[in-house]
Design an enzyme around this catalytic site. Structure first.
Site, short mmCIF file in Angstrom:
data_model
loop_
_atom_site.label_atom_id
_atom_site.label_comp_id
_atom_site.label_asym_id
_atom_site.label_seq_id
_atom_site.Cartn_x
_atom_site.Cartn_y
_atom_site.Cartn_z
N THR A 1 0.85 -1.29 0.07
CA THR A 1 -0.02 0.04 0.03
C THR A 1 1.01 1.34 0.28
OG1 THR A 1 -1.75 1.07 0.82
CG2 THR A 1 -0.42 0.12 2.63
N GLU A 2 0.59 1.99 -0.96
CA GLU A 2 1.49 3.27 -1.29
C GLU A 2 1.94 4.08 -0.15
OE1 GLU A 2 -1.07 2.29 -2.93
OE2 GLU A 2 -2.32 4.26 -3.55
N ASN A 3 1.13 4.21 0.96
CA ASN A 3 1.31 5.10 2.10
C ASN A 3 2.43 4.46 3.10
OD1 ASN A 3 -0.84 3.28 2.66
ND2 ASN A 3 -0.95 4.12 4.58
#
Lengths: 229, 235
Positions: free
Chosen positions: A54-56
């Site tokens: 997940t890009e966060n």
């Protein structure tokens, strides 16, 4: 326009997600876009372990926690609470997008407003009105070894979503490698749609009539067979 | 060497009108709510704010926007569960928006902190967000030139900090925060606990103190998500 008969012959969103999940191999690093693509995680075939990014800033997150057990420092890119699997890791945003652009992800799966035969994708904005918001969509379409789109084959009004040229604002150019629709599985090869699988109840001609650009056939077209899920 | 600050008000006392301020966090995770609210009490105007989002509800960055402090937002996703503060001002033409893809935003901030004035990325090539930017071809692919982002101040939330400014973060609250610490002329950090120098194992330091100017302890930091669910407003 799509006839009522064609409307009835189609996969549900869950079935589209199931079909895409079958193409994720054991050990793959995968980013699922926010919303519909998140459903793909439910249908991982038994015995295969994919690692979700997940890009966060998390690798190897799992299911949502029970209500009341949320930790709001442990969220996904959709800002929903998640849990960790053993072997998870945290990292900052520059490293996270290095994983994306740097070619380290095996698969990114996104939704679409339109996909063009060239592999262009439009999925972030319908027009110029309102507040524009892009998030990570324009980054995610570049760098993953395979960029899959999961989508209905046509819009609610029966307009093709697979088109010669996108009319909505682009997310990326020549980036999509494969499209899983409610009716077919289509690869993008050298700026052409190549039909790989279609629902058995549908003829190639019927499918072509719902598609905004030529469908090419190379070798055989398999039946698109998906269980009830 | 002692970078600790006794109060939130003292920590933000140098942020004045017209400043460019990076604010840490992705949504509520890593958002320095207490520092933001101290800044609202101080009330500088005409700020340029750099954050992934553009506020949620009536607290934090949204409350800064409500207070008329923000001239321009540089962000990737100015939407949230309650985006009224930004949306109303944007549609009224009262706030400027520079929309940047999320990974490009992160890399521009990293570049700012690393002394790299520009770089090339495949992201946004062929889209409206690349319009007007130099394009170059490398090994048969097209890339967009993007400029570094720097700021006068960064306000950041971390987990542990010491008097040298060494920091650790909590889970995914790390997000943009280590990058922003590097990219601001002055970096102000709220931490849940100030510990003695040496208590953070050097192997576990995420942000080395060289990137940090002030550290202030907020022992029970509030979480944006919980405040919004409880209907809390700043005013």
């Amino acid at each position: 326009m799509t006839s009522i008969a064609q409307e009835e012959i189609k996969l549900t969103n869950a079935q589209i997600a199931w079909r895409a999940a079958q193409d994720i191999v054991d050990g793959a690093y995968v980013n699922l876009g926010i919303g519909f693509p998140e459903m793909v995680a439910r249908y991982q075939p038994p015995g295969r372990e994919a690692i979700f990014h997940t890009e966060n800033g998390i690798l190897d997150f799992g299911e949502a926690p029970k209500p009341g057990e949320e930790d709001w420092d442990l969220i996904n890119a959709g800002k929903k609470a998640v849990t960790l699997k053993p072997g998870a890791s945290f990292f900052h945003h520059a490293d996270s997008f290095a994983m994306v652009r740097g070619g380290h992800l095996d698969v990114a799966i996104l939704g679409a407003l339109q996909v063009a035969q060239s592999g262009d994708l439009a999925n972030w904005r319908v027009g110029s009105k309102g507040v524009p918001a892009v998030g990570g969509a324009m980054d995610l379409v570049h760098g993953a070894k395979q960029v899959f789109v999961i989508t209905e084959h046509v819009t609610k009004n029966g307009e093709p979503k697979l088109v010669e040229k996108c009319t909505f604002p682009l997310t990326g150019v020549a980036c999509v490698t494969r499209v899983y629709t409610s009716h077919a599985v289509i690869d993008i090869v050298e700026r052409r749609f190549v039909l790989r699988e279609k629902l058995a109840a549908l003829s190639v001609e019927e499918l072509q009539s719902m598609t905004g650009a030529p469908l090419h056939i190379e070798g055989s077209v398999a039946d698109l067979i998906v269980p009830e899920v | 060497m002692n970078k600790t600050s006794q109060s939130l008000a003292a920590a933000v006392s140098e942020i004045g009108d017209g400043a460019t301020v990076m604010i840490g966090g992705f949504g509520g995770s890593g958002a320095p709510i207490e520092l933001i609210h101290a800044l609202i009490s101080r009330g500088p105007k005409d700020l340029t704010v750099i954050n992934n989002n553009a506020g949620n509800g009536r607290i934090g960055i949204a409350a800064m926007i409500d207070a008329g402090m923000v001239r321009k937002m540089i962000c990737s996703f100015p939407k949230s569960s309650d985006p009224r503060a930004f949306t109303d001002k944007y549609l009224a033409g009262e706030i400027e928006l520079e929309l940047v893809p999320q990974g490009t935003l992160a890399e521009r901030i990293r570049a700012g902190g690393a002394g790299i004035p520009a770089f090339y990325t495949p992201t946004a090539y062929g889209t409206e967000l690349a319009e007007g930017k130099p394009i170059s071809e490398f090994d048969g692919r097209h890339y967009v030139q993007e400029r570094w982002l720097k700021a006068d101040f960064a306000i950041i939330k971390a987990h542990l900090g010491d008097r040298h400014g060494n920091l650790t973060y909590n889970k995914a609250a790390r997000n943009f925060n280590p990058l922003m610490c590097m990219a601001a002329a002055s970096t102000i950090v709220q931490v849940s606990r100030i510990v003695e120098a040496g208590e953070i194992d050097p192997e576990h330091v995420v942000t080395p103190g060289i990137f940090v100017d002030r550290v202030v302890e907020v022992s029970q930091p509030r979480q944006e998500e919980e405040l919004i669910r409880a209907g809390v407003t700043y005013a």
